[in-house]
Design a protein around this motif. Structure first.
Motif, PDB file in Angstrom:
ATOM      1  N   LYS A 107       0.797  -1.227   0.000  1.00  0.00           N
ATOM      2  CA  LYS A 107       0.000   0.000   0.000  1.00  0.00           C
ATOM      3  C   LYS A 107       0.830   1.278   0.000  1.00  0.00           C
ATOM      4  N   GLU A 108       2.070   1.209   0.508  1.00  0.00           N
ATOM      5  CA  GLU A 108       2.844   2.436   0.642  1.00  0.00           C
ATOM      6  C   GLU A 108       4.335   2.137   0.684  1.00  0.00           C
ATOM      7  N   ALA A 109       5.119   3.199   0.602  1.00  0.00           N
ATOM      8  CA  ALA A 109       6.573   3.074   0.687  1.00  0.00           C
ATOM      9  C   ALA A 109       7.133   4.285   1.406  1.00  0.00           C
ATOM     10  N   LYS A 110       8.276   4.083   2.036  1.00  0.00           N
ATOM     11  CA  LYS A 110       8.994   5.176   2.696  1.00  0.00           C
ATOM     12  C   LYS A 110      10.395   5.215   2.104  1.00  0.00           C
ATOM     13  N   VAL A 111      10.780   6.395   1.610  1.00  0.00           N
ATOM     14  CA  VAL A 111      12.092   6.538   0.981  1.00  0.00           C
ATOM     15  C   VAL A 111      12.840   7.696   1.636  1.00  0.00           C
ATOM     16  N   ILE A 112      14.156   7.678   1.488  1.00  0.00           N
ATOM     17  CA  ILE A 112      14.981   8.778   1.987  1.00  0.00           C
ATOM     18  C   ILE A 112      15.722   9.390   0.805  1.00  0.00           C
ATOM     19  N   ALA A 113      15.761  10.725   0.774  1.00  0.00           N
ATOM     20  CA  ALA A 113      16.374  11.434  -0.348  1.00  0.00           C
ATOM     21  C   ALA A 113      17.122  12.651   0.159  1.00  0.00           C
ATOM     22  N   SER A 114      18.037  13.127  -0.655  1.00  0.00           N
ATOM     23  CA  SER A 114      18.795  14.322  -0.318  1.00  0.00           C
ATOM     24  C   SER A 114      17.964  15.565  -0.623  1.00  0.00           C
ATOM     25  N   ARG A 115      18.020  16.558   0.291  1.00  0.00           N
ATOM     26  CA  ARG A 115      17.273  17.807   0.086  1.00  0.00           C
ATOM     27  C   ARG A 115      17.759  18.571  -1.131  1.00  0.00           C
ATOM     28  N   GLU A 116      18.986  18.314  -1.557  1.00  0.00           N
ATOM     29  CA  GLU A 116      19.549  19.074  -2.678  1.00  0.00           C
ATOM     30  C   GLU A 116      18.798  18.817  -3.988  1.00  0.00           C
ATOM     31  N   HIS A 117      18.064  17.712  -4.038  1.00  0.00           N
ATOM     32  CA  HIS A 117      17.302  17.399  -5.255  1.00  0.00           C
ATOM     33  C   HIS A 117      15.900  18.004  -5.225  1.00  0.00           C
ATOM     34  N   GLY A 118      15.563  18.691  -4.149  1.00  0.00           N
ATOM     35  CA  GLY A 118      14.254  19.320  -4.043  1.00  0.00           C
ATOM     36  C   GLY A 118      13.327  18.536  -3.138  1.00  0.00           C
ATOM     37  N   ILE A 119      12.298  19.220  -2.643  1.00  0.00           N
ATOM     38  CA  ILE A 119      11.313  18.606  -1.738  1.00  0.00           C
ATOM     39  C   ILE A 119       9.945  18.684  -2.391  1.00  0.00           C
ATOM     40  N   PRO A 120       9.261  17.551  -2.560  1.00  0.00           N
ATOM     41  CA  PRO A 120       7.920  17.581  -3.161  1.00  0.00           C
ATOM     42  C   PRO A 120       6.907  18.214  -2.215  1.00  0.00           C
ATOM     43  N   GLN A 121       5.744  18.496  -2.726  1.00  0.00           N
ATOM     44  CA  GLN A 121       4.665  19.057  -1.918  1.00  0.00           C
ATOM     45  C   GLN A 121       3.751  17.934  -1.421  1.00  0.00           C
ATOM     46  N   LEU A 122       3.213  18.099  -0.219  1.00  0.00           N
ATOM     47  CA  LEU A 122       2.239  17.142   0.294  1.00  0.00           C
ATOM     48  C   LEU A 122       1.054  17.044  -0.670  1.00  0.00           C
ATOM     49  N   LEU A 123       0.589  15.830  -0.878  1.00  0.00           N
ATOM     50  CA  LEU A 123      -0.552  15.515  -1.734  1.00  0.00           C
ATOM     51  C   LEU A 123      -0.261  15.683  -3.216  1.00  0.00           C
ATOM     52  N   ASP A 124       1.010  15.899  -3.576  1.00  0.00           N
ATOM     53  CA  ASP A 124       1.391  15.865  -4.983  1.00  0.00           C
ATOM     54  C   ASP A 124       1.193  14.451  -5.521  1.00  0.00           C
ATOM     55  N   THR A 125       0.761  14.331  -6.764  1.00  0.00           N
ATOM     56  CA  THR A 125       0.790  13.023  -7.411  1.00  0.00           C
ATOM     57  C   THR A 125       2.210  12.776  -7.908  1.00  0.00           C
ATOM     58  N   ALA A 126       2.620  11.522  -7.927  1.00  0.00           N
ATOM     59  CA  ALA A 126       3.991  11.185  -8.281  1.00  0.00           C
ATOM     60  C   ALA A 126       4.035   9.789  -8.883  1.00  0.00           C
ATOM     61  N   VAL A 127       5.202   9.450  -9.408  1.00  0.00           N
ATOM     62  CA  VAL A 127       5.493   8.089  -9.862  1.00  0.00           C
ATOM     63  C   VAL A 127       6.795   7.673  -9.208  1.00  0.00           C
ATOM     64  N   ILE A 128       6.808   6.490  -8.581  1.00  0.00           N
ATOM     65  CA  ILE A 128       8.045   5.983  -8.008  1.00  0.00           C
ATOM     66  C   ILE A 128       8.560   4.877  -8.923  1.00  0.00           C
ATOM     67  N   ASP A 129       9.810   5.018  -9.349  1.00  0.00           N
ATOM     68  CA  ASP A 129      10.449   4.025 -10.211  1.00  0.00           C
ATOM     69  C   ASP A 129      11.318   3.132  -9.341  1.00  0.00           C
ATOM     70  N   LEU A 130      11.016   1.842  -9.331  1.00  0.00           N
ATOM     71  CA  LEU A 130      11.763   0.870  -8.535  1.00  0.00           C
ATOM     72  C   LEU A 130      12.718   0.112  -9.445  1.00  0.00           C
ATOM     73  N   GLN A 131      13.992   0.262  -9.178  1.00  0.00           N
ATOM     74  CA  GLN A 131      15.009  -0.386 -10.019  1.00  0.00           C
ATOM     75  C   GLN A 131      15.365  -1.748  -9.452  1.00  0.00           C
ATOM     76  N   GLN A 132      15.350  -2.755 -10.309  1.00  0.00           N
ATOM     77  CA  GLN A 132      15.574  -4.130  -9.863  1.00  0.00           C
ATOM     78  C   GLN A 132      16.936  -4.671 -10.278  1.00  0.00           C
ATOM     79  N   ASN A 133      17.518  -5.474  -9.417  1.00  0.00           N
ATOM     80  CA  ASN A 133      18.723  -6.240  -9.744  1.00  0.00           C
ATOM     81  C   ASN A 133      19.872  -5.379 -10.262  1.00  0.00           C
ATOM     82  N   ASP A 134      19.960  -4.127  -9.795  1.00  0.00           N
ATOM     83  CA  ASP A 134      21.016  -3.207 -10.228  1.00  0.00           C
ATOM     84  C   ASP A 134      21.044  -3.025 -11.739  1.00  0.00           C
TER      85      ASP A 134
END
Length: 305
Positions: free
Chosen positions: A221-248
């Motif tokens: 149902k959900e995911a929790k990720v950690i990111a660097s602030r230097e890449h920007g901070i999204p807004q609450l309730l923004d729609t997004a797409v998370i890309d999950l990279q497999q097997n390197d």
């Protein structure tokens, strides 16, 4: 006056509602119908006529690409405008859609303004401006009088004329290039230096930025990720797409539509360099649930889309 009717096709009800709201805010007189997949949309197209189809790519039973190919091979639908609304922004996917006869292409996540501009660009080539803007022409008004539609004209006089629409910027010249449809594609995500991801690297795409990140926790149902602030901070309730990279493997990427749920600093320090982002998945495709199950269990899995 002609009614403008749109068909919105997506297996996720959240995305269908998002698309309808974005367009209806600009064109409140448009009529919307919806389908949960390409198979249902095919049945609806056989029974009714639509001015535009806004369709997802990845859907169970019949994909958006398969629906588009069917429409272009059928005489009565081969000229119907078709906008692909999808998280597939890779060059090869865009080229495939162009070859199949797509009218326009917009990647998820998108802003309301981006989607509306695509709709205007496509419909303005087929519909008179007064129909697009929901304004009755002089001849239409005269016809109403001749038919005795006094009550309709009285309501118009009381309510006042519809507000004049803001001038639209000229649409760019039609181009077969991929960049004209997508505005560019995002690079593959890379893990941050010195960090060992729990489930592998990922990237979070909102409409105005791409954020490389690492997965801390993930469920169906959900995911929790950690990111660097230097890449920007999204807004609450923004729609997004998370890309999950497999097997390197940069070529093996799963795309999940989601909503930004919470933002949190991992430490009580104003200078904290990272941010923890929680997202809620909004896809309703059984294939994606199956993929996520395998990903959660083993950290890898077969590429489904």
């Amino acid at each position: 006056m002609k009614k403008v009717k749109l068909l919105v096709v997506d297996d996720a009800s959240f995305i269908r509602d998002l698309v309808k709201k974005a367009v209806k805010d600009r064109f409140p007189h448009f009529i919307f119908e919806e389908a949960i997949n390409g198979k249902k949309a095919m049945s609806m197209l056989e029974k009714s006529e639509y001015d535009l189809v806004l369709c997802d790519w990845e859907m169970p039973e019949l994909s958006g690409l398969e629906l588009l190919q069917w429409m272009r091979n059928e005489y009565q639908y081969n000229k119907t405008p078709f906008i692909m609304v999808t998280s597939r922004g890779d060059k090869e996917n865009v080229v495939q859609a162009i070859q199949a006869g797509v009218s326009e292409y917009i990647g998820k996540p998108f802003s309301n303004d981006q989607l509306v501009k695509k709709v205007i660009k496509v419909l303005s080539k087929r519909l008179p401006r007064d129909v697009l803007e929901g304004k009755a022409t002089k001849s239409a008004l005269e016809s109403s009088v001749s038919q005795g539609s006094i009550s309709a004209l009285g309501a118009k006089a009381v309510g006042g004329a519809p507000a004049k629409a803001p001038p639209q910027k000229a649409a760019p010249a039609q181009s077969g290039s991929v960049a004209a449809l997508t505005g560019g594609t995002s690079a593959a995500a890379k893990p941050q230096a010195g960090k060992k991801p729990t489930k592998g690297p990922a990237q979070l795409r909102v409409h105005d930025k791409t954020i490389p990140c690492e997965i801390q926790d993930i469920s169906l149902k959900e995911a929790k990720v950690i990111a660097s602030r230097e890449h920007g901070i999204p807004q609450l309730l923004d729609t997004a797409v998370i890309d999950l990279q497999q097997n390197d493997s940069a070529g093996d990427v799963a795309r999940i539509n989601c909503l930004i749920h919470t933002l949190q600093a991992p430490e009580k320090n104003i200078n904290a360099g990272n941010i923890v982002i929680s997202v809620v998945f909004v896809d309703e495709d059984p294939q994606k649930f199956d993929y996520l199950s395998k990903f959660i269990a083993s950290g890898s899995g077969k590429k489904y889309w």
